[in-house]
Design a protein around this motif. Structure first.
Motif, PDB file in Angstrom:
ATOM      1  N   LYS A 129      -0.685   0.472  12.865  1.00 38.92           N
ATOM      2  CA  LYS A 129      -0.864   1.091  11.557  1.00 38.92           C
ATOM      3  C   LYS A 129      -0.013   2.353  11.422  1.00 38.92           C
ATOM      4  N   CYS A 130       0.015   3.175  12.469  1.00 41.90           N
ATOM      5  CA  CYS A 130       0.711   4.457  12.393  1.00 41.90           C
ATOM      6  C   CYS A 130       2.225   4.298  12.408  1.00 41.90           C
ATOM      7  N   THR A 144      -0.765  -0.453  -0.953  1.00 44.96           N
ATOM      8  CA  THR A 144      -1.440  -1.754  -0.880  1.00 44.96           C
ATOM      9  C   THR A 144      -1.661  -2.224   0.554  1.00 44.96           C
ATOM     10  N   ASP A 145      -0.859  -1.755   1.505  1.00 44.61           N
ATOM     11  CA  ASP A 145      -1.009  -2.175   2.894  1.00 44.61           C
ATOM     12  C   ASP A 145      -1.894  -1.232   3.700  1.00 44.61           C
ATOM     13  N   TYR A 146      -2.447  -0.230   3.056  1.00 47.59           N
ATOM     14  CA  TYR A 146      -3.265   0.733   3.786  1.00 47.59           C
ATOM     15  C   TYR A 146      -4.605   0.117   4.183  1.00 47.59           C
ATOM     16  N   ILE A 147      -5.049   0.425   5.403  1.00 49.14           N
ATOM     17  CA  ILE A 147      -6.341  -0.024   5.917  1.00 49.14           C
ATOM     18  C   ILE A 147      -7.191   1.207   6.198  1.00 49.14           C
ATOM     19  N   PHE A 231       6.777  10.080   7.331  1.00 47.72           N
ATOM     20  CA  PHE A 231       6.821   8.629   7.483  1.00 47.72           C
ATOM     21  C   PHE A 231       8.135   8.134   8.088  1.00 47.72           C
ATOM     22  N   LYS A 232       9.006   9.065   8.461  1.00 49.88           N
ATOM     23  CA  LYS A 232      10.254   8.684   9.114  1.00 49.88           C
ATOM     24  C   LYS A 232      10.020   8.531  10.611  1.00 49.88           C
ATOM     25  N   LYS A 248      -1.282   9.439   8.335  1.00 49.28           N
ATOM     26  CA  LYS A 248      -1.191   8.012   8.037  1.00 49.28           C
ATOM     27  C   LYS A 248      -2.556   7.342   8.154  1.00 49.28           C
ATOM     28  N   ILE A 249      -3.315   7.699   9.189  1.00 51.50           N
ATOM     29  CA  ILE A 249      -4.640   7.112   9.382  1.00 51.50           C
ATOM     30  C   ILE A 249      -5.562   7.442   8.214  1.00 51.50           C
TER      31      ILE A 249
END
Length: 450
Positions: A129-130, A144-147, A231-232, A248-249
């Motif tokens: 995920k990270c 949309t892809d976030y959990i 996010f890089k 990100k989490i």
């Protein structure tokens, strides 16, 4: 004991490999394995002679096969490197992989050994995920892809910020619909879309207590608009990207008007700092000053979806640290000057041509001296309704008036907290510790009168 024939065979095999210049991918690994031939009695107890020679021959052909096919690999690749692997760790091979594979991300697990996925503290799903490897479509979408974070991930966030949470004993105030100020988060809207707009402390110290408390007390999950640099997948030599995992989490999204649009369309609770990095990395003497751009589009985007705008202020950074080396100071030091300019240029290249709040902002790590922890204070103002105002707020001047109103209310929240904290008998650490020692460590510590 291993006899001389085996020693000679191993040395011959080693010389053969090196004479063929096994410098491709895996060559370093092979050299490491052959290097243990100096301790052959130990190896003989691990493997019979024939087994050892067979394994070395298999390794030779495997490396040759990898070297002949590695350049054809175009898939995204994640390399996990254990920092304490005493047997297989070879950073030269890892570096060669990262340069050979076009879409390769290297993730170093500093505290893990030879079997990281079997060791405590390593969650492969979290790593995926990270590193943004999880996706439903062709490319990763941060919205949309976030959990949602798991219980383990949430617990880890709380544990990682335990010192900050316990040391600052945050005071959270909110405003009810009738204008009443209460010491709770009762005044925050339960249903989205909601846009939280406020002041950014130095290094974003206010984030963890606020995000975790909103989730704990009101089950509100804030999706923070974050600098794209987070996010890089930068090399570890530039910055340790693991320090950005928490953003990100917890649902961070690269800041842009399009991100605000998509999040509010999903009826999310969105966290925005118009001052951006300029506030979070401000200079000496600039605490509690807002560095907002002259104009911003968030008002018109919010009105399109009838989102409530919640202005908020937070103070307390001057009670936990003092800036002693800011970007101006670092630019006067030749070595640090180059680092600041490189980081700033890299950040600018990420959003080339963007004239928004990220423009012309120094990216640097301020030099700070920690203090005995004081206290954090949060003040969420009365939610501002935009429902039914979309047509009116399409006018740029009307939207700008509301923008200035939001900015003014944030400044008023900060000013109120700076004034009222002076009358808080538990502003400093020792009185808070004494209170909890007599009332229980989980008890809520009082504050100033509202």
């Amino acid at each position: 004991m291993v006899g001389d024939p085996l020693t000679k065979m191993l040395e011959a095999l080693s010389n053969e490999f090196f004479s063929q210049r096994m410098g491709g991918v895996g060559g370093g690994l092979l050299r490491d394995i052959l290097a243990v031939s100096t301790n052959l009695p130990t190896i003989s107890r691990m493997f019979p002679k024939d087994t050892l020679l067979w394994k070395l021959e298999m390794l030779k052909y495997a490396i040759a096969s990898v070297n002949s096919h590695i350049y054809s690999v175009r898939a995204e690749t994640l390399l996990l490197m254990s920092g304490r692997d005493q047997w297989l760790l070879n950073e030269e091979d890892i570096d060669r992989y990262s340069r050979t594979l076009p879409k390769c991300i290297v993730r170093k697990l500093d505290d893990n050994g030879q079997s990281p996925l079997l060791e405590e503290g390593v969650d492969l799903a979290t790593i995926i995920k990270c590193t943004c490897f999880y996706r439903r479509g062709k490319s990763h979408d941060h919205i949309t892809d976030y959990i949602m974070p798991t219980r383990y991930e949430l617990k880890q966030q709380v544990d990682d910020h335990r010192f900050l949470l316990d040391g600052t004993s945050p005071v959270m105030l909110s405003t009810l619909e009738d204008g009443t100020l209460v010491r709770s988060l009762e005044g925050l809207p339960s249903e989205g879309p909601v846009l939280y707009v406020g002041y950014h402390m130095i290094l974003g110290f206010e984030l963890a207590p606020m995000v975790l408390q909103l989730m704990k007390e009101r089950n509100i999950h804030l999706r923070g608009l974050t600098h794209p640099l987070v996010f890089k997948n930068l090399p570890d030599s530039v910055v340790d990207t693991k320090m950005f995992d928490k953003y990100k989490i917890m649902g961070g999204v690269p800041v842009s008007n399009f991100s605000i649009y998509k999040l509010l369309r999903e009826k999310a609770h969105v966290l925005l700092y118009p001052g951006g990095v300029r506030e979070a990395l401000h200079r000496k003497g600039e605490a509690y000053k807002l560095f907002w751009p002259e104009r911003s589009e968030f008002v018109r985007v919010a009105s399109k979806f009838g989102a409530k705008i919640v202005p908020f202020g937070v103070v307390g950074e001057d009670d936990i640290c003092e800036i002693v080396l800011d970007s101006n100071d670092q630019r006067n030091i030749p070595i640090l000057k180059d680092l600041v300019e490189k980081a700033t240029n890299d950040a600018g290249n990420i959003r080339e041509g963007d004239e928004s709040e990220l423009g012309n902002q120094d990216i640097y790590l301020p030099g700070i001296i920690p203090k005995i922890p004081g206290r954090f204070y949060y003040y969420f103002g009365k939610p501002i309704e935009t429902a039914g105002e979309e047509k009116e707020l399409k006018d740029k001047e009307k939207a700008h008036e509301l923008y200035l109103q939001v900015k003014s209310e944030v400044e008023q929240c900060v000013a109120y907290l700076k004034m009222k904290r002076e009358s808080d008998p538990y502003r400093h650490l020792l009185p808070r510790m004494l209170y909890q020692a007599t009332h229980g460590w989980s008890s809520e510590i009082p504050t100033f009168d509202l």
